[in-house]
Design a protein around this motif. Structure first.
Motif, PDB file in Angstrom:
ATOM      1  N   LEU A 138      64.514 -34.373   3.779  1.00 23.99           N
ATOM      2  CA  LEU A 138      65.211 -33.130   3.456  1.00 23.99           C
ATOM      3  C   LEU A 138      64.585 -32.606   2.163  1.00 23.99           C
ATOM      4  CD1 LEU A 138      68.964 -34.060   4.103  1.00 23.99           C
ATOM      5  CD2 LEU A 138      67.370 -32.890   5.643  1.00 23.99           C
TER       6      LEU A 138
ATOM      7  N   ALA B 112      67.424 -27.883   1.541  1.00 25.85           N
ATOM      8  CA  ALA B 112      67.038 -27.946   2.949  1.00 25.85           C
ATOM      9  C   ALA B 112      68.134 -27.414   3.863  1.00 25.85           C
ATOM     10  CB  ALA B 112      66.678 -29.380   3.332  1.00 25.85           C
ATOM     11  N   SER B 113      69.406 -27.526   3.438  1.00 27.50           N
ATOM     12  CA  SER B 113      70.486 -26.993   4.261  1.00 27.50           C
ATOM     13  C   SER B 113      70.631 -25.483   4.106  1.00 27.50           C
ATOM     14  CB  SER B 113      71.813 -27.678   3.911  1.00 27.50           C
ATOM     15  OG  SER B 113      72.196 -27.385   2.581  1.00 27.50           O
TER      16      SER B 113
ATOM     17  N   ARG C  47      62.250 -25.199   5.539  1.00 27.94           N
ATOM     18  CA  ARG C  47      61.885 -26.509   5.000  1.00 27.94           C
ATOM     19  C   ARG C  47      61.976 -27.587   6.090  1.00 27.94           C
ATOM     20  NH1 ARG C  47      62.382 -27.049  -0.805  1.00 27.94           N
ATOM     21  NH2 ARG C  47      62.761 -24.998  -1.757  1.00 27.94           N
ATOM     22  N   ASN C  48      63.014 -27.519   6.894  1.00 33.01           N
ATOM     23  CA  ASN C  48      63.190 -28.500   7.968  1.00 33.01           C
ATOM     24  C   ASN C  48      62.146 -28.308   9.068  1.00 33.01           C
ATOM     25  OD1 ASN C  48      65.882 -29.604   6.968  1.00 33.01           O
ATOM     26  ND2 ASN C  48      66.322 -27.421   7.123  1.00 33.01           N
TER      27      ASN C  48
ATOM     28  N   ARG D 232      59.289 -31.183  10.282  1.00 32.21           N
ATOM     29  CA  ARG D 232      59.252 -31.601  11.689  1.00 32.21           C
ATOM     30  C   ARG D 232      57.911 -31.240  12.329  1.00 32.21           C
ATOM     31  NH1 ARG D 232      62.685 -35.669  13.045  1.00 32.21           N
ATOM     32  NH2 ARG D 232      64.837 -35.216  12.405  1.00 32.21           N
TER      33      ARG D 232
ATOM     34  N   ARG E 178      70.223 -30.224  10.807  1.00 31.58           N
ATOM     35  CA  ARG E 178      68.956 -29.748  10.257  1.00 31.58           C
ATOM     36  C   ARG E 178      67.898 -29.573  11.356  1.00 31.58           C
ATOM     37  NH1 ARG E 178      72.387 -29.915   7.049  1.00 31.58           N
ATOM     38  NH2 ARG E 178      72.602 -27.946   8.193  1.00 31.58           N
TER      39      ARG E 178
ATOM     40  N   ASP F 136      68.440 -26.163  12.527  1.00 31.98           N
ATOM     41  CA  ASP F 136      67.852 -25.249  11.550  1.00 31.98           C
ATOM     42  C   ASP F 136      66.344 -25.144  11.725  1.00 31.98           C
ATOM     43  OD1 ASP F 136      70.391 -24.971  10.514  1.00 31.98           O
ATOM     44  OD2 ASP F 136      70.016 -26.176   8.715  1.00 31.98           O
ATOM     45  N   ALA F 137      65.706 -26.282  11.982  1.00 32.65           N
ATOM     46  CA  ALA F 137      64.249 -26.294  12.125  1.00 32.65           C
ATOM     47  C   ALA F 137      63.803 -25.445  13.304  1.00 32.65           C
ATOM     48  CB  ALA F 137      63.751 -27.734  12.274  1.00 32.65           C
TER      49      ALA F 137
END
Length: 746
Positions: free
Chosen positions: A543, A549-550, A555-556, A560, A600, A603-604
């Motif tokens: 993270l 990151a949230s 960022r996520n 990945r 997350r 989110d990614a």
């Protein structure tokens, strides 16, 4: 014969303050029963005699008053000292928390008709009866009578007193009873001055003119504007500094149908006494600014006479969003509203009945398994939940819940009392509200804890509070792992017995501290109330930036994509992001904790589709937009073959290919299907091999109706437990903590 033989009938449940004694009185008149009925510390006590006693006893659980809920009817023989000649409602004796407190209830059809028709309550904004009106929001202490509510200062006029004392009247012992002659007063003010004339008519005129109004409701103030006006919506968003979070809406049912699809189950939920906000599939008939990037609208029906009167003159739909500053709890007091909302609202629609406690509107939605609560609020709290078999001797436990979507829980007398939504405890005012609610619930329900329960995370404010309280009082404290609590909450709501055996728990959320000291969030657990093992997990990823990151989904996506061997794709998608600095921090292990977070991962994927660059404006925005974007049925993305490690790297490689070959809607659909299948396949294996007896679905990601539907389909043929009255998100966490603590002590 001097006496008579009959029955002593004890009725337990939600039977006080709901018109149960008049119901019994009417029933006795109809069946020729003699005797008496009264409230006492345990519920309702009936002494009855007559030939029709069997029919009378059986009817006590049938055709109940709208707000009543009977949990048990217990009868024993009774000998009257003298034969009764009629049936009486006699004065109450004692009081106790065992009788429960009734949630606030939406205006009933009788009162709604009364304010529209001729009579002394025509146009009166505080009309109510035993079947509706404020309850918990005006209650200061037990017993529930007028002197213990914020109606105490309003002395009943003779006409209201006569209704209050007549058992044949629907206002018999309705504590908030009022009329224009003796009850609360409504006014509209602007610029610090009361505006002359009809306040409701003036409020409607101002809404039509595009103004923003602050309106005092049951549990706090709302900010309102014309939901069809793009200019009014833009003004409200700018003043409230709320760029993207969807607004709640209010309208009559016919108007709701114009703007959203209302299936029968949703209509029943909208029209229930709780009158929650219900998420509905939208028609394209309102400005996008109501709910940017989403295909659902959160509608509620008018739930007070004031709202009915307003919508009579301004049919709506009307935005009805919480009256607060960003991140703070809802405003309740008139002076507080003037101070905090004065720069947002052009005018205030106010009254002089105090609000005893802040109660946000509840939020619910219909899923393939029926209604599910997303936020427990007005109309649901403080109703209780029965404990599963095996917990009959559970001690009194106070569980304090988590950090976000805070809602503590009390165990007592075979029931669980889960509080209303209190918010994010990072906010000082929300923290003050948490402390006040903890004391409030303890006083109202006469709860002295014998044990405490909290999350493992030492940084949670609620955890530190429980630890401090435990040291000060000597009470035992049980730390409960976050995802174990989610699992236990789902088991408990479904009345899974204490000794019911292990289940496979798919628990998907943002993050929660694991017993290994790392952040968890994409988990397949095998366990029950007493313990668990980690059967499988989402492959962890850093993270970068920790909490950043949230907030910033890119960022996520970067970590990945890098893990999948696709750094060039990240470079292409996020050319202006500080990629080198983030990669350097990850390589150095600086502020980049590993997490197996499903939240997350959402989110990614959302970031790869550029759904909310560069950052989310509210929690869950990226995931909600991704759910909205998904369209149709699609082949699931692959997620790796390791039975204990769910690796999304193959999914990102396929997704990267699809960025130039498929529509964003198809990519979103393939992601949802892949995530559902990856966890369902592994959970099914646990059940089919006999390691688990059922599957339980919990965690905030299961607020996503598409993910829930796909997971249920992938588990077809297996027993599956899901949430309903208890939120799958952290709003239900404390129930699980309490049950785990009780189980470990059994």
């Amino acid at each position: 014969m001097n006496g008579a033989t009959g029955l002593r009938i004890r009725v337990r449940g939600r039977v006080q303050g709901v018109g149960f004694r008049p119901f019994v009185w009417h029933l006795a008149q109809r069946l020729g029963i003699v005797g008496e009925v009264k409230n006492d510390a345990e519920g309702v006590l009936i002494l009855a005699a007559g030939p029709a006693l069997p029919d009378f006893e059986a009817a006590l659980s049938d055709d109940l008053p709208p707000l009543a809920k009977v949990t048990s009817v217990e009868s024993t023989p009774h000998r009257f000292a003298a034969r009764p000649t009629g049936f009486l409602i006699v004065p109450s004796t004692g009081h106790g928390a065992e009788t429960g407190v009734v949630p606030d209830a939406a205006t009933c059809t009788d009162c709604a008709a009364e304010i529209r028709g001729p009579g002394r309550r025509q146009g009166y904004a505080f009309t109510n009866c035993t079947n509706c009106g404020p309850r918990f929001s005006i209650l200061r202490s037990l017993p529930y009578d007028r002197a213990a509510t914020t109606m105490a200062e309003f002395e009943m006029c003779p006409a209201c007193r006569a209704e209050y004392e007549d058992p044949a009247d629907r206002r018999f012992h309705a504590q908030p009873i009022a009329c224009p002659a003796c009850g609360p007063r409504l006014w509209l003010e602007a610029g610090g001055e009361e505006v002359p004339g009809d306040p409701v008519a003036e409020a409607a005129r101002r809404l039509r003119a595009g103004q923003i109004l602050a309106i005092k409701g049951l549990g706090g103030f709302h900010l309102a504007c014309d939901a069809t006006s793009a200019d009014a919506l833009a003004t409200l968003r700018a003043r409230k500094r709320r760029p993207g979070k969807p607004f709640a809406l209010m309208a009559s049912l016919p108007v709701v149908r114009v703007h959203a699809h209302v299936p029968p189950a949703a209509e029943a939920l909208l029209a229930s006494p709780a009158a929650p906000i219900v998420l509905l599939d939208a028609h394209d008939a309102l400005p996008k600014a109501v709910a940017p990037g989403l295909s659902t609208l959160g509608f509620m029906l008018p739930h007070t006479p004031l709202h009915h009167l307003l919508l009579n003159q301004f049919p709506g739909p009307v935005v009805m969003t919480s009256g607060n500053l960003s991140g703070e709890p809802q405003v309740t007091g008139n002076a507080e509203a003037r101070a905090k909302l004065g720069h947002i609202a052009d005018a205030f629609l106010m009254h002089d009945r105090e609000i005893a406690r802040k109660l946000d509107d509840g939020v619910e939605r219909i899923t393939p398994r029926g209604p599910v609560t997303l936020r427990r609020g007005r109309g649901r709290a403080p109703s209780t939940l029965p404990l599963p078999p095996g917990f009959e001797a559970a001690p009194r436990i106070l569980a304090v819940g988590g950090q976000i979507k805070s809602a503590p829980c009390l165990l007592k007398s075979g029931e669980a009392l889960l509080s209303h939504h209190l918010g994010d405890l990072d906010d000082p005012l929300a923290w003050a509200e948490f402390l006040a609610a903890e004391a409030d619930y303890a006083a109202i329900f006469e709860h002295l804890p014998e044990a405490l329960a909290c999350d493992l995370h030492p940084g949670y404010r609620a955890t530190r509070h429980a630890e401090t309280r435990g040291k000060a009082t000597g009470l035992p404290l049980v730390h409960v792992q976050h995802h174990h609590a989610h699992l236990a909450a789902c088991l408990g709501e479904n009345l899974w017995p204490l000794d019911g055996g292990p289940v496979a728990g798919i628990v998907l959320d943002g993050t929660g501290l694991g017993p290994d000291g790392t952040s968890w969030g994409g988990e397949l657990l095998l366990g029950d109330y007493r313990g668990f093992t980690r059967a499988a997990q989402l492959a962890p990823a850093p993270l970068p930036g920790g909490d950043a990151a949230s907030r910033e989904p890119w960022r996520n996506a970067l970590v990945r994509l890098d893990a999948a061997g696709l750094p060039e794709v990240a470079d292409r998608l996020f050319p202006d992001a500080p990629r080198a600095a983030v990669r350097a921090a990850i390589a150095a292990g600086v502020n980049a904790p590993a997490a197996s977070s499903a939240g997350r991962l959402f989110d990614a994927v959302a970031a790869c589709l550029w759904l909310c660059p560069p950052a989310q404006s509210y929690e869950g925005e990226a995931a909600m937009r991704l759910e909205t974007l998904a369209e149709g049925r699609a082949d699931p993305y692959p997620m790796g073959e390791d039975p204990r490690r769910i690796d999304p790297a193959p999914m990102f490689r396929a997704l990267a290919h699809d960025l130039d070959a498929e529509s964003p809607g198809a990519i979103a659909a393939r992601f949802h299907a892949g995530l559902a299948e990856a966890f369902a396949v592994r959970a099914r294996r646990l059940v089919e091999t006999g390691a688990a007896r059922a599957v339980a679905l919990s965690g905030g990601c299961f607020q996503n109706a598409r993910l829930l539907e796909l997971t249920l389909a992938a588990l077809d043929g297996l027993p599956v437990l899901t949430h309903g009255a208890v939120p799958p998100n952290d709003g239900g966490l404390a129930l699980g903590q309490a049950l785990v603590a009780a189980a470990k002590g059994s």
